[in-house]
Motif scaffolding. Structure first.
Motif, PDB file in Angstrom:
ATOM      1  N   SER A 173       0.863  -1.182   0.000  1.00  0.00           N
ATOM      2  CA  SER A 173       0.000   0.000   0.000  1.00  0.00           C
ATOM      3  C   SER A 173       0.897   1.229   0.000  1.00  0.00           C
ATOM      4  O   SER A 173       2.119   1.114   0.205  1.00  0.00           O
ATOM      5  N   PRO A 174       0.309   2.397  -0.197  1.00  0.00           N
ATOM      6  CA  PRO A 174       1.129   3.611  -0.118  1.00  0.00           C
ATOM      7  C   PRO A 174       1.805   3.796   1.233  1.00  0.00           C
ATOM      8  O   PRO A 174       2.775   4.543   1.337  1.00  0.00           O
ATOM      9  N   GLU A 175       1.317   3.101   2.277  1.00  0.00           N
ATOM     10  CA  GLU A 175       1.902   3.264   3.605  1.00  0.00           C
ATOM     11  C   GLU A 175       2.970   2.227   3.928  1.00  0.00           C
ATOM     12  O   GLU A 175       3.617   2.326   4.978  1.00  0.00           O
ATOM     13  N   GLY A 176       3.184   1.200   3.049  1.00  0.00           N
ATOM     14  CA  GLY A 176       4.236   0.251   3.339  1.00  0.00           C
ATOM     15  C   GLY A 176       3.970  -1.156   2.841  1.00  0.00           C
ATOM     16  O   GLY A 176       3.184  -1.381   1.916  1.00  0.00           O
ATOM     17  N   ILE A 177       4.633  -2.124   3.493  1.00  0.00           N
ATOM     18  CA  ILE A 177       4.577  -3.530   3.087  1.00  0.00           C
ATOM     19  C   ILE A 177       4.362  -4.418   4.308  1.00  0.00           C
ATOM     20  O   ILE A 177       4.856  -4.137   5.402  1.00  0.00           O
ATOM     21  N   ASN A 178       3.591  -5.475   4.124  1.00  0.00           N
ATOM     22  CA  ASN A 178       3.321  -6.458   5.164  1.00  0.00           C
ATOM     23  C   ASN A 178       3.343  -7.819   4.500  1.00  0.00           C
ATOM     24  O   ASN A 178       2.627  -8.036   3.513  1.00  0.00           O
ATOM     25  N   LEU A 179       4.174  -8.734   4.972  1.00  0.00           N
ATOM     26  CA  LEU A 179       4.311 -10.008   4.266  1.00  0.00           C
ATOM     27  C   LEU A 179       4.426 -11.191   5.210  1.00  0.00           C
ATOM     28  O   LEU A 179       4.947 -11.090   6.310  1.00  0.00           O
ATOM     29  N   PHE A 180       3.889 -12.300   4.721  1.00  0.00           N
ATOM     30  CA  PHE A 180       4.009 -13.605   5.363  1.00  0.00           C
ATOM     31  C   PHE A 180       4.316 -14.591   4.245  1.00  0.00           C
ATOM     32  O   PHE A 180       3.444 -14.867   3.414  1.00  0.00           O
ATOM     33  N   VAL A 181       5.516 -15.107   4.170  1.00  0.00           N
ATOM     34  CA  VAL A 181       5.874 -16.034   3.096  1.00  0.00           C
ATOM     35  C   VAL A 181       6.677 -17.196   3.666  1.00  0.00           C
ATOM     36  O   VAL A 181       7.258 -17.103   4.754  1.00  0.00           O
ATOM     37  N   ALA A 182       6.709 -18.287   2.906  1.00  0.00           N
ATOM     38  CA  ALA A 182       7.417 -19.482   3.355  1.00  0.00           C
ATOM     39  C   ALA A 182       8.043 -20.193   2.162  1.00  0.00           C
ATOM     40  O   ALA A 182       7.518 -20.167   1.048  1.00  0.00           O
ATOM     41  N   GLY A 183       9.174 -20.818   2.415  1.00  0.00           N
ATOM     42  CA  GLY A 183       9.902 -21.569   1.393  1.00  0.00           C
ATOM     43  C   GLY A 183      11.229 -22.019   1.980  1.00  0.00           C
ATOM     44  O   GLY A 183      11.360 -22.182   3.203  1.00  0.00           O
ATOM     45  N   THR A 184      12.229 -22.181   1.157  1.00  0.00           N
ATOM     46  CA  THR A 184      13.544 -22.532   1.673  1.00  0.00           C
ATOM     47  C   THR A 184      14.182 -21.312   2.316  1.00  0.00           C
ATOM     48  O   THR A 184      13.829 -20.167   2.003  1.00  0.00           O
ATOM     49  N   ARG A 185      15.116 -21.528   3.212  1.00  0.00           N
ATOM     50  CA  ARG A 185      15.789 -20.407   3.870  1.00  0.00           C
ATOM     51  C   ARG A 185      16.485 -19.528   2.833  1.00  0.00           C
ATOM     52  O   ARG A 185      16.435 -18.295   2.906  1.00  0.00           O
ATOM     53  N   GLN A 186      17.110 -20.158   1.855  1.00  0.00           N
ATOM     54  CA  GLN A 186      17.796 -19.388   0.821  1.00  0.00           C
ATOM     55  C   GLN A 186      16.822 -18.513   0.039  1.00  0.00           C
ATOM     56  O   GLN A 186      17.111 -17.346  -0.252  1.00  0.00           O
ATOM     57  N   SER A 187      15.647 -19.042  -0.266  1.00  0.00           N
ATOM     58  CA  SER A 187      14.666 -18.294  -1.060  1.00  0.00           C
ATOM     59  C   SER A 187      14.104 -17.101  -0.292  1.00  0.00           C
ATOM     60  O   SER A 187      13.968 -16.004  -0.848  1.00  0.00           O
ATOM     61  N   VAL A 204       0.099 -11.470  -4.038  1.00  0.00           N
ATOM     62  CA  VAL A 204       0.656 -10.135  -3.822  1.00  0.00           C
ATOM     63  C   VAL A 204      -0.470  -9.147  -4.122  1.00  0.00           C
ATOM     64  O   VAL A 204      -0.930  -9.051  -5.256  1.00  0.00           O
ATOM     65  N   LYS A 205      -0.934  -8.438  -3.083  1.00  0.00           N
ATOM     66  CA  LYS A 205      -2.130  -7.608  -3.217  1.00  0.00           C
ATOM     67  C   LYS A 205      -1.816  -6.132  -2.974  1.00  0.00           C
ATOM     68  O   LYS A 205      -0.966  -5.788  -2.143  1.00  0.00           O
ATOM     69  N   LEU A 206      -2.541  -5.277  -3.677  1.00  0.00           N
ATOM     70  CA  LEU A 206      -2.486  -3.840  -3.447  1.00  0.00           C
ATOM     71  C   LEU A 206      -3.652  -3.458  -2.536  1.00  0.00           C
ATOM     72  O   LEU A 206      -4.796  -3.814  -2.797  1.00  0.00           O
ATOM     73  N   LYS A 207      -3.353  -2.735  -1.466  1.00  0.00           N
ATOM     74  CA  LYS A 207      -4.359  -2.361  -0.474  1.00  0.00           C
ATOM     75  C   LYS A 207      -4.256  -0.878  -0.141  1.00  0.00           C
ATOM     76  O   LYS A 207      -3.220  -0.243  -0.354  1.00  0.00           O
ATOM     77  N   LYS A 208      -5.327  -0.346   0.421  1.00  0.00           N
ATOM     78  CA  LYS A 208      -5.299   1.023   0.927  1.00  0.00           C
ATOM     79  C   LYS A 208      -4.416   1.116   2.160  1.00  0.00           C
ATOM     80  O   LYS A 208      -3.684   2.101   2.356  1.00  0.00           O
ATOM     81  N   GLU A 209      -4.479   0.087   3.023  1.00  0.00           N
ATOM     82  CA  GLU A 209      -3.658   0.012   4.224  1.00  0.00           C
ATOM     83  C   GLU A 209      -3.060  -1.390   4.321  1.00  0.00           C
ATOM     84  O   GLU A 209      -3.704  -2.364   3.923  1.00  0.00           O
ATOM     85  N   ILE A 210      -1.867  -1.500   4.890  1.00  0.00           N
ATOM     86  CA  ILE A 210      -1.290  -2.837   5.061  1.00  0.00           C
ATOM     87  C   ILE A 210      -1.855  -3.525   6.299  1.00  0.00           C
ATOM     88  O   ILE A 210      -1.707  -4.733   6.463  1.00  0.00           O
ATOM     89  N   ILE A 211      -2.494  -2.751   7.171  1.00  0.00           N
ATOM     90  CA  ILE A 211      -3.281  -3.311   8.265  1.00  0.00           C
ATOM     91  C   ILE A 211      -4.499  -2.403   8.409  1.00  0.00           C
ATOM     92  O   ILE A 211      -4.370  -1.215   8.691  1.00  0.00           O
ATOM     93  N   ALA A 212      -5.682  -2.956   8.154  1.00  0.00           N
ATOM     94  CA  ALA A 212      -6.895  -2.143   8.080  1.00  0.00           C
ATOM     95  C   ALA A 212      -7.246  -1.550   9.438  1.00  0.00           C
ATOM     96  O   ALA A 212      -7.404  -2.268  10.422  1.00  0.00           O
ATOM     97  N   PHE A 213      -7.363  -0.224   9.476  1.00  0.00           N
ATOM     98  CA  PHE A 213      -7.674   0.492  10.723  1.00  0.00           C
ATOM     99  C   PHE A 213      -8.773   1.531  10.508  1.00  0.00           C
ATOM    100  O   PHE A 213      -9.679   1.668  11.304  1.00  0.00           O
TER     101      PHE A 213
END
Length: 279
Positions: A41-55, A89-98
């Motif tokens: 979002s324009p205010e930043g990034i929030n992520l939860f991802v999983a895979g190999t440590r290298q990735s 990967v989504k575009l949002k108004k807020e990275i945590i809705a408030f």
């Protein structure tokens, strides 16, 4: 499947060219074989991802040169399986809705309290109110001993819940916490706006506290928003599950209830259906 590395990270920063950034991150994640969710979002990034440590490390190396993301810090945990089914990967108004105007964590947040310092305060018996900012269904799996829950089903309800708190709390020391810290980045400045004078946020949330302090002063596990459902104080997946029908988290003990039927419903569903019956 070999051991999976899970990361959770967020950063409040003014981001630009979001569609292009979204395309770049999506392509990179798919190439690296990662799964999970990235919110932009324009205010930043929030992520939860999983895979190999290298990735996952390669993804972080890609993100940190982006203006504003140099200090992007991830919390790591491991699992025996991939806890996500796809890569979003989504575009949002807020990275945590408030939904409250004028709250800008990129410019102002409440003071951060390190996990070790909070443990020290609690060891010493220092007068402090622990405020759990999470949703009620998360809190039911576990929380800090003696913590005050705000009593919400969604973070957007937090402002009204704060206005219902006793006025006496406005002069007390309040340490708020959530899963990984992101909700407190907005909750703190709002509470200060409402007249709370001595508010701290637990840096890195429950997950960082677990990593550094284990289960000291904490009862139960921590709800997480993926297929693992709950993590213990060693950041290991627990045996809690989500009810197929109502999506309520269920502990091992609750799964022993005769009204729990895997992949169908649970005792919460039964109670709701009973309450809905006429007369």
């Amino acid at each position: 499947m070999s051991e999976v590395t899970n990361i959770a990270a967020y950063r409040f920063a003014e981001l630009e060219n979001l569609p292009a950034l979204r395309a770049m991150i999506k392509k990179t994640c798919l190439t690296l074989g990662l799964k999970g969710t990235v919110l932009l979002s324009p205010e930043g990034i929030n992520l939860f991802v999983a895979g190999t440590r290298q990735s996952v490390d390669q993804l972080l190396d890609l993100l940190r040169p982006i203006p504003g993301l140099a200090d992007l810090t991830a919390k790591y945990s491991r699992s025996d399986r991939q806890p996500f089914s796809r890569m979003l990967v989504k575009l949002k108004k807020e990275i945590i809705a408030f939904g409250i105007e004028g709250i800008d964590p990129a410019r102002q947040t409440s003071p951060k309290l390190q996990p070790g310092e909070l443990k020290k305060w609690l060891d010493e018996g220092r007068p402090v109110t622990l405020l759990d900012t999470r949703n009620d269904y998360e809190v039911k799996l576990g929380s800090f001993k003696g913590a005050l829950r705000v009593g919400v089903d969604h973070f957007r309800e937090f402002p009204n819940a704060v206005r219902e708190l006793p006025d006496s709390l406005k002069t007390e020391t309040v340490v708020m916490f959530c899963t990984g810290g992101i909700r407190c980045e907005k909750a703190g400045p709002f509470m200060e706006r409402e007249g709370f004078r001595n508010v701290f946020q637990l840096d890195g949330g429950i997950l960082k506290y677990f990593e550094e302090c284990g289960d000291a002063h904490y009862d139960g596990e921590c709800f997480v928003f993926d297929q693992r459902v709950g993590l213990d104080s060693q950041l290991r997946e627990t045996r809690s599950v989500l009810c197929f029908a109502c999506q309520m988290p269920l502990t091992v003990e609750e799964q022993k209830d005769p009204h729990y039927v895997p992949d169908i419903s649970c005792h919460h569903c039964f109670q709701k259906s009973e309450a809905a019956k006429p007369g």
